[in-house]
Write an enzyme that holds these catalytic residues in place. Structure first.
Site, PDB file in Angstrom:
ATOM      1  N   PRO A 134     -38.997  18.535 -41.425  1.00 30.28           N
ATOM      2  CA  PRO A 134     -40.227  17.940 -40.877  1.00 30.28           C
ATOM      3  C   PRO A 134     -41.132  17.367 -41.977  1.00 30.28           C
ATOM      4  O   PRO A 134     -41.759  16.335 -41.793  1.00 30.28           O
ATOM      5  CB  PRO A 134     -40.919  19.110 -40.160  1.00 30.28           C
ATOM      6  CG  PRO A 134     -39.820  20.090 -39.882  1.00 30.28           C
ATOM      7  CD  PRO A 134     -38.809  19.921 -40.980  1.00 30.28           C
ATOM      8  N   GLY A 135     -41.171  18.013 -43.141  1.00 32.87           N
ATOM      9  CA  GLY A 135     -42.098  17.576 -44.181  1.00 32.87           C
ATOM     10  C   GLY A 135     -41.550  16.538 -45.147  1.00 32.87           C
ATOM     11  O   GLY A 135     -42.269  16.038 -46.005  1.00 32.87           O
ATOM     12  N   ILE A 163     -33.021  15.931 -34.879  1.00 34.39           N
ATOM     13  CA  ILE A 163     -31.590  16.180 -35.038  1.00 34.39           C
ATOM     14  C   ILE A 163     -30.859  15.743 -33.768  1.00 34.39           C
ATOM     15  O   ILE A 163     -31.029  16.341 -32.696  1.00 34.39           O
ATOM     16  CB  ILE A 163     -31.317  17.666 -35.366  1.00 34.39           C
ATOM     17  CG1 ILE A 163     -32.100  18.069 -36.624  1.00 34.39           C
ATOM     18  CG2 ILE A 163     -29.824  17.921 -35.528  1.00 34.39           C
ATOM     19  CD1 ILE A 163     -31.905  17.165 -37.848  1.00 34.39           C
ATOM     20  N   ARG A 272     -30.172 -20.730 -16.056  1.00 32.55           N
ATOM     21  CA  ARG A 272     -31.581 -20.845 -15.689  1.00 32.55           C
ATOM     22  C   ARG A 272     -32.028 -22.306 -15.677  1.00 32.55           C
ATOM     23  O   ARG A 272     -31.950 -22.988 -16.712  1.00 32.55           O
ATOM     24  CB  ARG A 272     -32.432 -20.032 -16.677  1.00 32.55           C
ATOM     25  CG  ARG A 272     -33.902 -19.996 -16.364  1.00 32.55           C
ATOM     26  CD  ARG A 272     -34.188 -19.208 -15.115  1.00 32.55           C
ATOM     27  NE  ARG A 272     -35.617 -19.013 -14.911  1.00 32.55           N
ATOM     28  CZ  ARG A 272     -36.147 -18.572 -13.778  1.00 32.55           C
ATOM     29  NH1 ARG A 272     -35.357 -18.274 -12.755  1.00 32.55           N
ATOM     30  NH2 ARG A 272     -37.444 -18.409 -13.669  1.00 32.55           N
ATOM     31  N   GLY A 344     -37.492 -14.213 -20.262  1.00 32.36           N
ATOM     32  CA  GLY A 344     -38.830 -14.223 -19.668  1.00 32.36           C
ATOM     33  C   GLY A 344     -39.174 -12.845 -19.099  1.00 32.36           C
ATOM     34  O   GLY A 344     -38.803 -11.814 -19.686  1.00 32.36           O
ATOM     35  N   GLY A 345     -39.850 -12.824 -17.957  1.00 32.38           N
ATOM     36  CA  GLY A 345     -40.291 -11.555 -17.352  1.00 32.38           C
ATOM     37  C   GLY A 345     -39.137 -10.608 -17.077  1.00 32.38           C
ATOM     38  O   GLY A 345     -39.251  -9.382 -17.211  1.00 32.38           O
ATOM     39  N   GLU A 368     -30.783   7.431 -40.807  1.00 36.18           N
ATOM     40  CA  GLU A 368     -29.794   7.293 -41.907  1.00 36.18           C
ATOM     41  C   GLU A 368     -30.344   6.387 -43.012  1.00 36.18           C
ATOM     42  O   GLU A 368     -29.629   5.571 -43.598  1.00 36.18           O
ATOM     43  CB  GLU A 368     -28.447   6.793 -41.366  1.00 36.18           C
ATOM     44  CG  GLU A 368     -27.829   7.826 -40.441  1.00 36.18           C
ATOM     45  CD  GLU A 368     -26.395   7.541 -40.083  1.00 36.18           C
ATOM     46  OE1 GLU A 368     -25.650   7.065 -40.957  1.00 36.18           O
ATOM     47  OE2 GLU A 368     -26.032   7.830 -38.941  1.00 36.18           O
ATOM     48  N   SER A 371     -35.162   1.100 -43.446  1.00 34.23           N
ATOM     49  CA  SER A 371     -34.886  -0.186 -44.118  1.00 34.23           C
ATOM     50  C   SER A 371     -35.448  -0.197 -45.540  1.00 34.23           C
ATOM     51  O   SER A 371     -34.809  -0.705 -46.475  1.00 34.23           O
ATOM     52  CB  SER A 371     -35.505  -1.336 -43.322  1.00 34.23           C
ATOM     53  OG  SER A 371     -34.846  -1.459 -42.092  1.00 34.23           O
TER      54      SER A 371
HETATM   55  C1  LIG Z   1     -33.514   8.578 -32.970  1.00 38.81           C
HETATM   56  C2  LIG Z   1     -33.394   9.322 -34.251  1.00 38.81           C
HETATM   57  C3  LIG Z   1     -32.272  10.088 -34.509  1.00 38.81           C
HETATM   58  C4  LIG Z   1     -32.180  10.825 -35.698  1.00 38.81           C
HETATM   59  N1  LIG Z   1     -31.081  11.631 -35.911  1.00 38.81           N
HETATM   60  C5  LIG Z   1     -31.041  12.399 -37.038  1.00 38.81           C
HETATM   61  C6  LIG Z   1     -29.944  13.306 -37.249  1.00 38.81           C
HETATM   62  O1  LIG Z   1     -29.013  13.401 -36.448  1.00 38.81           O
HETATM   63  N2  LIG Z   1     -29.963  14.092 -38.360  1.00 38.81           N
HETATM   64  C7  LIG Z   1     -30.969  14.029 -39.279  1.00 38.81           C
HETATM   65  O2  LIG Z   1     -30.933  14.766 -40.250  1.00 38.81           O
HETATM   66  N3  LIG Z   1     -32.032  13.185 -39.108  1.00 38.81           N
HETATM   67  C8  LIG Z   1     -32.075  12.373 -38.015  1.00 38.81           C
HETATM   68  N4  LIG Z   1     -33.131  11.512 -37.811  1.00 38.81           N
HETATM   69  C9  LIG Z   1     -34.222  11.514 -38.779  1.00 38.81           C
HETATM   70  C10 LIG Z   1     -34.259  10.269 -39.639  1.00 38.81           C
HETATM   71  O3  LIG Z   1     -33.215  10.282 -40.563  1.00 38.81           O
HETATM   72  C11 LIG Z   1     -35.659  10.192 -40.275  1.00 38.81           C
HETATM   73  O4  LIG Z   1     -36.567   9.889 -39.229  1.00 38.81           O
HETATM   74  C12 LIG Z   1     -35.708   9.148 -41.379  1.00 38.81           C
HETATM   75  O5  LIG Z   1     -34.983   9.563 -42.503  1.00 38.81           O
HETATM   76  C13 LIG Z   1     -37.167   8.869 -41.797  1.00 38.81           C
HETATM   77  O6  LIG Z   1     -37.826  10.066 -42.069  1.00 38.81           O
HETATM   78  P1  LIG Z   1     -39.264  10.345 -41.404  1.00 38.81           P
HETATM   79  O7  LIG Z   1     -39.160  10.108 -39.934  1.00 38.81           O
HETATM   80  O8  LIG Z   1     -39.736  11.658 -41.863  1.00 38.81           O
HETATM   81  O9  LIG Z   1     -40.178   9.190 -41.974  1.00 38.81           O
HETATM   82  P2  LIG Z   1     -40.920   9.210 -43.393  1.00 38.81           P
HETATM   83  O10 LIG Z   1     -40.032   9.776 -44.435  1.00 38.81           O
HETATM   84  O11 LIG Z   1     -42.255   9.778 -43.184  1.00 38.81           O
HETATM   85  O12 LIG Z   1     -41.044   7.663 -43.655  1.00 38.81           O
HETATM   86  C14 LIG Z   1     -41.910   6.846 -42.842  1.00 38.81           C
HETATM   87  C15 LIG Z   1     -41.727   5.419 -43.237  1.00 38.81           C
HETATM   88  O13 LIG Z   1     -42.125   5.260 -44.588  1.00 38.81           O
HETATM   89  C16 LIG Z   1     -41.383   4.239 -45.191  1.00 38.81           C
HETATM   90  N5  LIG Z   1     -40.708   4.771 -46.376  1.00 38.81           N
HETATM   91  C17 LIG Z   1     -40.048   5.937 -46.491  1.00 38.81           C
HETATM   92  N6  LIG Z   1     -39.524   6.079 -47.730  1.00 38.81           N
HETATM   93  C18 LIG Z   1     -39.877   4.983 -48.408  1.00 38.81           C
HETATM   94  C19 LIG Z   1     -39.637   4.519 -49.735  1.00 38.81           C
HETATM   95  N7  LIG Z   1     -38.911   5.239 -50.614  1.00 38.81           N
HETATM   96  N8  LIG Z   1     -40.167   3.337 -50.103  1.00 38.81           N
HETATM   97  C20 LIG Z   1     -40.899   2.593 -49.237  1.00 38.81           C
HETATM   98  N9  LIG Z   1     -41.149   2.968 -47.962  1.00 38.81           N
HETATM   99  C21 LIG Z   1     -40.636   4.134 -47.549  1.00 38.81           C
HETATM  100  C22 LIG Z   1     -40.376   3.744 -44.138  1.00 38.81           C
HETATM  101  O14 LIG Z   1     -40.895   2.615 -43.457  1.00 38.81           O
HETATM  102  C23 LIG Z   1     -40.302   4.908 -43.179  1.00 38.81           C
HETATM  103  O15 LIG Z   1     -39.912   4.515 -41.868  1.00 38.81           O
HETATM  104  C24 LIG Z   1     -33.230  10.758 -36.645  1.00 38.81           C
HETATM  105  C25 LIG Z   1     -34.346   9.957 -36.389  1.00 38.81           C
HETATM  106  C26 LIG Z   1     -34.442   9.247 -35.208  1.00 38.81           C
HETATM  107  C27 LIG Z   1     -35.670   8.403 -34.959  1.00 38.81           C
END
Ligand SMILES: Cc1cc2nc3c(=O)[nH]c(=O)nc-3n(C[C@H](O)[C@H](O)[C@H](O)COP(=O)(O)OP(=O)(O)OC[C@H]3O[C@@H](n4cnc5c(N)ncnc54)[C@H](O)[C@@H]3O)c2cc1C
Length: 388
Positions: A134-135, A163, A272, A344-345, A368, A371
C-alpha cells in the site's frame, strides 16, 4: 474484421500462426460478451474453461504440463491479443495464470514447480502475483512488508494491495523484505497458499473495469521454509524478470483491445449515414482511421519485436518490453477514445463494446509499471549507452 496480416511477419514461426488461427476459432465458438455482473464467478468459470481447452498450457514450461520448453513470449502475446480482442475478462484470467505462476516457472525449486505448475496449466489452481505494498506501489524496492526468519520458516507482517485474483486465488507469489541489504537487494519471494493461517482478504476493491481485486493483510502469518522461492535477497530481481516476460504481453492485450475498437468503429462509420453518404466518406473520419491504423501497426511491431527478442535472443529485454508496453497501452487508449467519439452518444452507452473497451484499457497504463516507470527504464537504458 481485425487485420491478421501481421502474422506473416518474420517474428513468428509456423506454430504461432497455427496457434493464432486455432484460438481465433475457439474464441468465436466459445466466448460471448464478458459478464461484469459477478466477476468472481466469471473468472472461476473462465480459468477451467481456458485450462480444458489447453490455452493455459502456454503459461508454464513443457516439463510441467506446458507447450514450450521455456515460456514463449510470442505465444503468450498472441494469446493475450486474441483473447483481449474478444473478451477482456478471458484475457485477464489467462494473464493472471501466467503472471501468478511466472516467478515459480523462472526461479522455483523442482518441488515447487511440480506442486503448482501442472494445476495452473489445467486451470485447477488460480494464481496471483502479490508485489504491490500500500505504501510503495511503483517504488517496489522500498516495500515495507517484512518476512522475519524464525525456526523452520518465516513470519510475515504487512499487506499487499490491488492484487488481481485477490479473494479467489488458490495461491499467491508474494514479495517481502527479508533484509539482506537495504532497498532492492533485501527482498525475497514466497509462495502463500490461500488457506494459510493469518492471510486475511482485508478488502475487495471495485475498479473501472471490474475484475477480482483485493487488499491482503497479514500480521504474524507463518510460512514454512520451503515457501521461499529461489535465493533470499533475490526477490526484486525475480519480480523484475517475471515482469520482463509479462510486460510485453500487457502491450499485446492493449493491442487486442485497440484492434477490437478499430473493427467496431470501422463497421459503424461504414453504416452511419452522414448527408448523402456515410461517416466513412468524411475526411476527418478517414484521418482518424489512418491514425488508429498507424498506432496499431507501430504497437504490434514493438510488441512482437520485444517478444521475438526475448524468445530468440534469449536475453533480458527490459528496454524493448518497456517500449512495447508504453507505446501499446498509451496508443490503445487513444485508438479507443477515437472509436468512442465515432460512435457518438452510442459510444458511451452501457452494453456497447467501445464503452467497455474504454474502461478496460485504462488500468493497463498503470499496472506492471505505470507509463512513467516505463519511461524511466527506457531513458536509463538509452543514457547507459552514452555513459558506457
Ligand atoms: C487493476 C489493477 C490491477 C493490479 N493488479 C496487481 C497485481 O496483480 N499484483 C500487484 O502486485 N499489483 C497490482 N496492481 C498494482 C499496480 O502495479 C500499481 O497500482 C502500480 O505499480 C502503481 O502503484 P501505485 O498505485 O501505488 O501508484 P504510485 O506508485 O503512487 O504512483 C502514482 C503515479 O505516479 C507516477 N509515478 C510513479 N513512479 C514514477 C516515477 N518513477 N517517475 C515519474 N512518475 C512516477 C505514475 O503516473 C503513477 O501512476 C494492480 C493495479 C491495478 C489498478
Amino acid at each position: 474484421m481485425a487485420d491478421r496480416s501481421f502474422l506473416d511477419w518474420p517474428f513468428f514461426a509456423e506454430s504461432h500462426r497455427r496457434l493464432a488461427a486455432d484460438l481465433e476459432g475457439w474464441c468465436q465458438a466459445e466466448l460471448g460478451e464478458p459478464d461484469e455482473a459477478d466477476v468472481d464467478a466469471a473468472c472461476r468459470a473462465l480459468v477451467p474453461q481456458l485450462g480444458q481447452a489447453g490455452w493455459l498450457r502456454y503459461c508454464v514450461p513443457a516439463a510441467y504440463g506446458g507447450v514450450h520448453e521455456q515460456l514463449d513470449v510470442r505465444a503468450l502475446a498472441l494469446i493475450r491479443e486474441t483473447l483481449a480482442r474478444h473478451h477482456g475478462l478471458a484475457d485477464y484470467a489467462f494473464a493472471m495464470q501466467g503472471l501468478g505462476s511466472g516467478t515459480i516457472s523462472l526461479f522455483g525449486s523442482e518441488a515447487q514447480k511440480q506442486a503448482y505448475l501442472p494445476a495452473v496449466a489445467r486451470g485447477e489452481a488460480i494464481a496471483a502475483f502479490a508485489l504491490t505494498d500500500p505504501g510503495s506501489g511503483s517504488d517496489v524496492a522500498n516495500m515495507e512488508t517484512r518476512a522475519a526468519a524464525v525456526d523452520g520458516g518465516y513470519v510475515l507482517h504487512g499487506g499487499k494491495t490491488y492484487i488481481s485474483n485477490g479473494g479467489i486465488a488458490d495461491f499467491y507469489v508474494l514479495f517481502a523484505r527479508t533484509g539482506e541489504a537495504p532497498g532492492a537487494k533485501g527482498l525475497s519471494a514466497f509462495i502463500v497458499d490461500a488457506d494459510t493461517r493469518g492471510l486475511e482478504i482485508a478488502e475487495r476493491i471495485q475498479v473501472i473495469a471490474p475484475h477480482p481485486l483485493a487488499t491482503l493483510r497479514f500480521d504474524g502469518m507463518r510460512l514454512p521454509a520451503p515457501a521461499l522461492v529461489g535465493e533470499r535477497g533475490r526477490g526484486f530481481q525475480q519480480a523484475m524478470a517475471t515482469l520482463d516476460v509479462f510486460r510485453t504481453t500487457v502491450g499485446a492485450a492493449a493491442l487486442g483491445l485497440a484492434r477490437r475498437a478499430l473493427d467496431e468503429a470501422t463497421r459503424r462509420v461504414l453504416e452511419r449515414k452522414l448527408g448523402t453518404g456515410t461517416l466513412a466518406d468524411n475526411p476527418i473520419t478517414q484521418s482518424k482511421l489512418a491514425e488508429m491504423v498507424l498506432d496499431i501497426e507501430t504497437s504490434a511491431l514493438l510488441v512482437y519485436r520485444a517478444a521475438w527478442l526475448r524468445d530468440v535472443g534469449g536475453r533480458r529485454n527490459s528496454r524493448e518490453a518497456a517500449l512495447a508496453k508504453l507505446h501499446a497501452t498509451d496508443s490503445a487508449q487513444s485508438v479507443i477514445d477515437k472509436a468512442v467519439q465515432m460512435f457518438g452518444g452510442l459510444g458511451v452507452t452501457h452494453g456497447v463494446a467501445v464503452e467497455r473497451l474504454y474502461r478496460e484499457v485504462r488500468a493497463l497504463r498503470i499496472y506492471e509499471g505505470a507509463s512513467e516507470v516505463q519511461k524511466v527504464v527506457i531513458a536509463r537504458a538509452h543514457l547507459a549507452e552514452y555513459r558506457g
